[in-house]
Design a protein around this motif. Structure first.
Motif, PDB file in Angstrom:
ATOM      1  N   VAL A 163      -2.712  -0.795  -0.236  1.00  0.00           N
ATOM      2  CA  VAL A 163      -2.766  -0.439   1.176  1.00  0.00           C
ATOM      3  C   VAL A 163      -4.124  -0.880   1.688  1.00  0.00           C
ATOM      4  O   VAL A 163      -5.163  -0.493   1.138  1.00  0.00           O
ATOM      5  N   ASP A 164      -4.109  -1.708   2.743  1.00  0.00           N
ATOM      6  CA  ASP A 164      -5.373  -2.201   3.273  1.00  0.00           C
ATOM      7  C   ASP A 164      -5.987  -1.196   4.235  1.00  0.00           C
ATOM      8  O   ASP A 164      -5.409  -0.142   4.514  1.00  0.00           O
ATOM      9  N   GLY A 165      -7.165  -1.525   4.738  1.00  0.00           N
ATOM     10  CA  GLY A 165      -7.905  -0.630   5.629  1.00  0.00           C
ATOM     11  C   GLY A 165      -7.174  -0.309   6.914  1.00  0.00           C
ATOM     12  O   GLY A 165      -7.421   0.719   7.546  1.00  0.00           O
ATOM     13  N   ALA A 166      -6.244  -1.160   7.346  1.00  0.00           N
ATOM     14  CA  ALA A 166      -5.467  -0.931   8.571  1.00  0.00           C
ATOM     15  C   ALA A 166      -4.157  -0.191   8.288  1.00  0.00           C
ATOM     16  O   ALA A 166      -3.374   0.054   9.209  1.00  0.00           O
ATOM     17  N   GLY A 167      -3.890   0.148   7.028  1.00  0.00           N
ATOM     18  CA  GLY A 167      -2.680   0.873   6.670  1.00  0.00           C
ATOM     19  C   GLY A 167      -1.493  -0.006   6.328  1.00  0.00           C
ATOM     20  O   GLY A 167      -0.395   0.489   6.086  1.00  0.00           O
ATOM     21  N   ASN A 168      -1.667  -1.325   6.285  1.00  0.00           N
ATOM     22  CA  ASN A 168      -0.587  -2.236   5.906  1.00  0.00           C
ATOM     23  C   ASN A 168      -0.372  -2.182   4.395  1.00  0.00           C
ATOM     24  O   ASN A 168      -1.327  -2.143   3.626  1.00  0.00           O
ATOM     25  N   VAL A 169       0.904  -2.197   3.984  1.00  0.00           N
ATOM     26  CA  VAL A 169       1.258  -2.095   2.574  1.00  0.00           C
ATOM     27  C   VAL A 169       1.701  -3.458   2.048  1.00  0.00           C
ATOM     28  O   VAL A 169       2.521  -4.132   2.670  1.00  0.00           O
ATOM     29  N   THR A 170       1.140  -3.855   0.910  1.00  0.00           N
ATOM     30  CA  THR A 170       1.544  -5.083   0.226  1.00  0.00           C
ATOM     31  C   THR A 170       2.050  -4.702  -1.150  1.00  0.00           C
ATOM     32  O   THR A 170       1.381  -3.976  -1.883  1.00  0.00           O
ATOM     33  N   ARG A 171       3.254  -5.190  -1.495  1.00  0.00           N
ATOM     34  CA  ARG A 171       3.847  -4.876  -2.793  1.00  0.00           C
ATOM     35  C   ARG A 171       4.057  -6.161  -3.579  1.00  0.00           C
ATOM     36  O   ARG A 171       4.584  -7.127  -3.060  1.00  0.00           O
ATOM     37  N   GLU A 172       3.636  -6.143  -4.851  1.00  0.00           N
ATOM     38  CA  GLU A 172       3.852  -7.264  -5.780  1.00  0.00           C
ATOM     39  C   GLU A 172       4.741  -6.731  -6.885  1.00  0.00           C
ATOM     40  O   GLU A 172       4.287  -5.995  -7.759  1.00  0.00           O
ATOM     41  N   ASP A 173       6.063  -7.068  -6.835  1.00  0.00           N
ATOM     42  CA  ASP A 173       7.001  -6.493  -7.799  1.00  0.00           C
ATOM     43  C   ASP A 173       6.946  -7.126  -9.182  1.00  0.00           C
ATOM     44  O   ASP A 173       7.404  -6.544 -10.146  1.00  0.00           O
ATOM     45  N   MET A 191      -8.089  -7.570  -8.951  1.00  0.00           N
ATOM     46  CA  MET A 191      -8.929  -7.751  -7.796  1.00  0.00           C
ATOM     47  C   MET A 191      -8.034  -7.662  -6.562  1.00  0.00           C
ATOM     48  O   MET A 191      -6.994  -8.310  -6.493  1.00  0.00           O
ATOM     49  N   VAL A 192      -8.412  -6.846  -5.608  1.00  0.00           N
ATOM     50  CA  VAL A 192      -7.662  -6.664  -4.373  1.00  0.00           C
ATOM     51  C   VAL A 192      -8.591  -7.000  -3.220  1.00  0.00           C
ATOM     52  O   VAL A 192      -9.721  -6.533  -3.177  1.00  0.00           O
ATOM     53  N   SER A 193      -8.094  -7.816  -2.278  1.00  0.00           N
ATOM     54  CA  SER A 193      -8.932  -8.237  -1.168  1.00  0.00           C
ATOM     55  C   SER A 193      -8.130  -8.269   0.126  1.00  0.00           C
ATOM     56  O   SER A 193      -6.952  -8.663   0.129  1.00  0.00           O
ATOM     57  N   ASP A 194      -8.737  -7.814   1.233  1.00  0.00           N
ATOM     58  CA  ASP A 194      -8.114  -7.858   2.544  1.00  0.00           C
ATOM     59  C   ASP A 194      -9.220  -7.857   3.597  1.00  0.00           C
ATOM     60  O   ASP A 194     -10.239  -7.186   3.410  1.00  0.00           O
ATOM     61  N   PRO A 195      -9.035  -8.591   4.703  1.00  0.00           N
ATOM     62  CA  PRO A 195     -10.071  -8.614   5.746  1.00  0.00           C
ATOM     63  C   PRO A 195     -10.416  -7.230   6.299  1.00  0.00           C
ATOM     64  O   PRO A 195     -11.540  -6.996   6.728  1.00  0.00           O
ATOM     65  N   SER A 196      -9.472  -6.272   6.257  1.00  0.00           N
ATOM     66  CA  SER A 196      -9.751  -4.925   6.777  1.00  0.00           C
ATOM     67  C   SER A 196     -10.189  -3.954   5.685  1.00  0.00           C
ATOM     68  O   SER A 196     -10.319  -2.766   5.920  1.00  0.00           O
ATOM     69  N   GLY A 197     -10.400  -4.465   4.464  1.00  0.00           N
ATOM     70  CA  GLY A 197     -10.815  -3.614   3.359  1.00  0.00           C
ATOM     71  C   GLY A 197      -9.623  -3.080   2.572  1.00  0.00           C
ATOM     72  O   GLY A 197      -8.474  -3.347   2.901  1.00  0.00           O
ATOM     73  N   VAL A 198      -9.895  -2.311   1.522  1.00  0.00           N
ATOM     74  CA  VAL A 198      -8.857  -1.771   0.646  1.00  0.00           C
ATOM     75  C   VAL A 198      -8.908  -0.254   0.722  1.00  0.00           C
ATOM     76  O   VAL A 198      -9.937   0.364   0.483  1.00  0.00           O
ATOM     77  N   GLN A 199      -7.758   0.357   1.084  1.00  0.00           N
ATOM     78  CA  GLN A 199      -7.680   1.807   1.194  1.00  0.00           C
ATOM     79  C   GLN A 199      -7.235   2.441  -0.123  1.00  0.00           C
ATOM     80  O   GLN A 199      -7.825   3.409  -0.577  1.00  0.00           O
ATOM     81  N   SER A 200      -6.164   1.898  -0.735  1.00  0.00           N
ATOM     82  CA  SER A 200      -5.681   2.457  -2.002  1.00  0.00           C
ATOM     83  C   SER A 200      -4.864   1.406  -2.755  1.00  0.00           C
ATOM     84  O   SER A 200      -4.382   0.446  -2.173  1.00  0.00           O
ATOM     85  N   VAL A 201      -4.729   1.651  -4.056  1.00  0.00           N
ATOM     86  CA  VAL A 201      -3.960   0.767  -4.931  1.00  0.00           C
ATOM     87  C   VAL A 201      -3.214   1.656  -5.929  1.00  0.00           C
ATOM     88  O   VAL A 201      -3.761   2.642  -6.414  1.00  0.00           O
ATOM     89  N   SER A 202      -1.965   1.313  -6.232  1.00  0.00           N
ATOM     90  CA  SER A 202      -1.210   2.015  -7.270  1.00  0.00           C
ATOM     91  C   SER A 202      -0.349   0.992  -7.996  1.00  0.00           C
ATOM     92  O   SER A 202      -0.197  -0.138  -7.541  1.00  0.00           O
ATOM     93  N   PHE A 203       0.208   1.391  -9.133  1.00  0.00           N
ATOM     94  CA  PHE A 203       1.042   0.460  -9.868  1.00  0.00           C
ATOM     95  C   PHE A 203       2.112   1.194 -10.655  1.00  0.00           C
ATOM     96  O   PHE A 203       2.062   2.405 -10.846  1.00  0.00           O
ATOM     97  N   GLU A 204       3.082   0.419 -11.107  1.00  0.00           N
ATOM     98  CA  GLU A 204       4.138   0.919 -11.968  1.00  0.00           C
ATOM     99  C   GLU A 204       4.334  -0.093 -13.088  1.00  0.00           C
ATOM    100  O   GLU A 204       4.364  -1.295 -12.842  1.00  0.00           O
ATOM    101  N   LEU A 205       4.430   0.387 -14.323  1.00  0.00           N
ATOM    102  CA  LEU A 205       4.793  -0.465 -15.456  1.00  0.00           C
ATOM    103  C   LEU A 205       6.280  -0.285 -15.699  1.00  0.00           C
ATOM    104  O   LEU A 205       6.793   0.832 -15.608  1.00  0.00           O
ATOM    105  N   TRP A 206       6.980  -1.354 -16.010  1.00  0.00           N
ATOM    106  CA  TRP A 206       8.411  -1.267 -16.297  1.00  0.00           C
ATOM    107  C   TRP A 206       8.767  -2.180 -17.457  1.00  0.00           C
ATOM    108  O   TRP A 206       8.144  -3.195 -17.679  1.00  0.00           O
TER     109      TRP A 206
END
Length: 159
Positions: free
Chosen positions: A74-84, A1-16
């Motif tokens: 990436v939220d609706g405003a273009g901000n990037v959040t990374r969870e390593d 689940m991804v949530s942001d006040p400006s909405g969600v633009q895109s999501v990607s992931f990496e398995l390691w």
């Protein structure tokens, strides 16, 4: 689940795979998600399927087990959040192969022993009492690290 006040633009992931992301001995990346469903104006639920190729990104059975997940949103405003080190690990299982069983002797008399084997080296061999005509095969239930698999059948004529 991804949530942001400006909405969600895109999501990607990496398995390691490895002790941590920096020392990973195996990686699989997915850019974008196969299925993102907008729950509310600000929240999306995303799911993806990663095809693991044993000849490409899973070069060894030693890579079976728990893999870490790194996610980027990436939220609706273009901000990037990374969870390593996301709190939802992925389980990768070893590939399993079963060849066709070959029951001997054929034909077999009712009540006599029938030996089912998969290759000339005797791997996965078992002996059963022949009770009726039928097909024999190996079914492997799998383990926490290995896929379940059913082998091909061999018809046996019981006299």
């Amino acid at each position: 689940m991804v949530s942001d006040p400006s909405g969600v633009q895109s999501v990607s992931f990496e398995l390691w795979h490895g002790p941590n992301r920096a020392e990973a001995d195996g990686r699989m990346a997915q850019v974008g998600f196969d299925r993102c469903v907008k729950i509310t104006e600000n929240t999306s639920k995303c799911q993806a399927v990663v095809d693991a190729d044993p000849y490409d990104n899973l070069r060894s059975n030693a890579l079976a087990g728990t893999w870490g997940v790194s996610a980027v949103a990436v939220d609706g405003a273009g901000n990037v959040t990374r969870e390593d080190d996301a709190p939802w690990p992925a389980r990768i299982k070893r590939q399993t192969h079963l060849s066709q069983a070959d029951a001997t002797p054929e034909p077999v008399k009712k009540g006599e022993n029938l030996t089912v084997k998969t290759d000339r080296n005797g791997w996965a061999t078992t002996t059963v009492k022949a009770t009726a005509d039928g097909e024999y095969r190996f079914d492997f239930a799998g383990t926490s690290l290995t896929q379940a698999r059913a082998g091909r059948t061999d018809f046996v004529d019981v006299k």
